[in-house]
Design a protein around this motif. Structure first.
Motif, PDB file in Angstrom:
ATOM      1  N   TRP A  59      -0.692  18.848 -26.579  1.00 20.76           N
ATOM      2  CA  TRP A  59       0.292  18.764 -27.657  1.00 20.76           C
ATOM      3  C   TRP A  59       0.121  17.466 -28.434  1.00 20.76           C
ATOM      4  O   TRP A  59       0.172  17.451 -29.655  1.00 20.76           O
ATOM      5  CB  TRP A  59       1.705  18.840 -27.109  1.00 20.76           C
ATOM      6  N   ARG A  60      -0.035  16.354 -27.712  1.00 23.00           N
ATOM      7  CA  ARG A  60      -0.187  15.046 -28.383  1.00 23.00           C
ATOM      8  C   ARG A  60      -1.457  15.003 -29.226  1.00 23.00           C
ATOM      9  O   ARG A  60      -1.467  14.460 -30.317  1.00 23.00           O
ATOM     10  CB  ARG A  60      -0.166  13.930 -27.348  1.00 23.00           C
ATOM     11  N   GLU A  61      -2.553  15.568 -28.700  1.00 28.63           N
ATOM     12  CA  GLU A  61      -3.809  15.597 -29.447  1.00 28.63           C
ATOM     13  C   GLU A  61      -3.682  16.441 -30.712  1.00 28.63           C
ATOM     14  O   GLU A  61      -4.384  16.201 -31.692  1.00 28.63           O
ATOM     15  CB  GLU A  61      -4.934  16.128 -28.567  1.00 28.63           C
ATOM     16  N   ALA A  62      -2.793  17.419 -30.683  1.00 25.17           N
ATOM     17  CA  ALA A  62      -2.556  18.263 -31.856  1.00 25.17           C
ATOM     18  C   ALA A  62      -1.558  17.621 -32.817  1.00 25.17           C
ATOM     19  O   ALA A  62      -1.218  18.197 -33.846  1.00 25.17           O
ATOM     20  CB  ALA A  62      -2.049  19.631 -31.421  1.00 25.17           C
ATOM     21  N   GLY A  63      -1.068  16.408 -32.470  1.00 23.73           N
ATOM     22  CA  GLY A  63      -0.138  15.694 -33.332  1.00 23.73           C
ATOM     23  C   GLY A  63       1.314  16.077 -33.129  1.00 23.73           C
ATOM     24  O   GLY A  63       2.165  15.750 -33.953  1.00 23.73           O
ATOM     25  N   MET A  64       1.613  16.768 -32.043  1.00 24.69           N
ATOM     26  CA  MET A  64       2.992  17.186 -31.761  1.00 24.69           C
ATOM     27  C   MET A  64       3.616  16.219 -30.770  1.00 24.69           C
ATOM     28  O   MET A  64       2.954  15.747 -29.858  1.00 24.69           O
ATOM     29  CB  MET A  64       3.002  18.613 -31.203  1.00 24.69           C
ATOM     30  N   GLN A  65       4.893  15.927 -30.970  1.00 22.07           N
ATOM     31  CA  GLN A  65       5.594  15.016 -30.073  1.00 22.07           C
ATOM     32  C   GLN A  65       6.282  15.796 -28.963  1.00 22.07           C
ATOM     33  O   GLN A  65       6.782  16.903 -29.188  1.00 22.07           O
ATOM     34  CB  GLN A  65       6.641  14.213 -30.822  1.00 22.07           C
ATOM     35  N   VAL A  66       6.281  15.213 -27.790  1.00 21.28           N
ATOM     36  CA  VAL A  66       6.991  15.808 -26.658  1.00 21.28           C
ATOM     37  C   VAL A  66       8.270  15.010 -26.473  1.00 21.28           C
ATOM     38  O   VAL A  66       8.285  13.928 -25.910  1.00 21.28           O
ATOM     39  CB  VAL A  66       6.128  15.755 -25.374  1.00 21.28           C
ATOM     40  N   SER A  67       9.354  15.552 -27.011  1.00 22.78           N
ATOM     41  CA  SER A  67      10.649  14.890 -26.884  1.00 22.78           C
ATOM     42  C   SER A  67      11.733  15.956 -26.902  1.00 22.78           C
ATOM     43  O   SER A  67      11.467  17.122 -27.178  1.00 22.78           O
ATOM     44  CB  SER A  67      10.866  13.887 -28.019  1.00 22.78           C
ATOM     45  N   GLY A  68      12.936  15.557 -26.608  1.00 25.07           N
ATOM     46  CA  GLY A  68      14.048  16.503 -26.623  1.00 25.07           C
ATOM     47  C   GLY A  68      14.120  17.389 -25.402  1.00 25.07           C
ATOM     48  O   GLY A  68      14.758  18.437 -25.448  1.00 25.07           O
ATOM     49  N   LEU A  69      13.472  16.970 -24.308  1.00 27.69           N
ATOM     50  CA  LEU A  69      13.480  17.797 -23.107  1.00 27.69           C
ATOM     51  C   LEU A  69      14.881  17.940 -22.523  1.00 27.69           C
ATOM     52  O   LEU A  69      15.229  19.003 -22.001  1.00 27.69           O
ATOM     53  CB  LEU A  69      12.528  17.231 -22.054  1.00 27.69           C
ATOM     54  N   GLU A  70      15.691  16.902 -22.647  1.00 26.60           N
ATOM     55  CA  GLU A  70      17.058  16.970 -22.140  1.00 26.60           C
ATOM     56  C   GLU A  70      17.860  18.019 -22.905  1.00 26.60           C
ATOM     57  O   GLU A  70      18.643  18.769 -22.318  1.00 26.60           O
ATOM     58  CB  GLU A  70      17.762  15.606 -22.229  1.00 26.60           C
ATOM     59  N   GLN A  71      17.650  18.081 -24.218  1.00 27.51           N
ATOM     60  CA  GLN A  71      18.353  19.069 -25.035  1.00 27.51           C
ATOM     61  C   GLN A  71      17.908  20.484 -24.658  1.00 27.51           C
ATOM     62  O   GLN A  71      18.728  21.389 -24.562  1.00 27.51           O
ATOM     63  CB  GLN A  71      18.110  18.812 -26.514  1.00 27.51           C
TER      64      GLN A  71
END
Length: 120
Positions: free
Chosen positions: A35-47
């Motif tokens: 995901w990071r290599e594709a430019g996507m952020q990994v966040s909001g897991l709690e939500q």
């Protein structure tokens, strides 16, 4: 996401499965790196986890327990039916199992693999 009150039980189960798959991928190092290599952020897991908890609580304990058991066993607890065939195990369903029309609210399982079926 659509308000929970307007969703049918099969729709809630599909949303739950999607959230479970997203959460699983978010916790795997390989997927996060991809995901990071594709430019996507990994966040909001709690939500996402809160949404999953709210959705699960709206399903009902018996059906939720069935979903969880199948999910642990197969990864995907819900699979579509196309032309009378379970797309989880690719076995033709019996005539009785095929009788529900597309979009029916009734919950049925595949007699072969045990997954929850939904019609497309």
């Amino acid at each position: 996401m659509t308000p929970l009150a307007t969703l049918t039980v099969p729709q809630k189960l599909l949303y739950l499965q999607d959230l479970d798959l997203l959460l699983r991928d978010a916790h795997e190092d390989t997927a996060r790196t991809m995901w990071r290599e594709a430019g996507m952020q990994v966040s909001g897991l709690e939500q996402l986890q809160r949404m999953r908890t709210e959705l699960a609580s709206s399903i009902g304990p018996r059906l939720l327990e069935l979903y969880e058991r199948i999910h642990r066993r197969h990864g995907r607890a819900l699979v579509p039916v196309r032309d009378g065939t379970c797309l989880g195990c690719f076995v033709k369903l019996t005539t009785g199992a095929r009788s529900s029309p597309p979009g029916a609210d009734a919950i049925s399982t595949c007699e072969s693999c045990g997954r929850i079926l939904y019609r497309i």
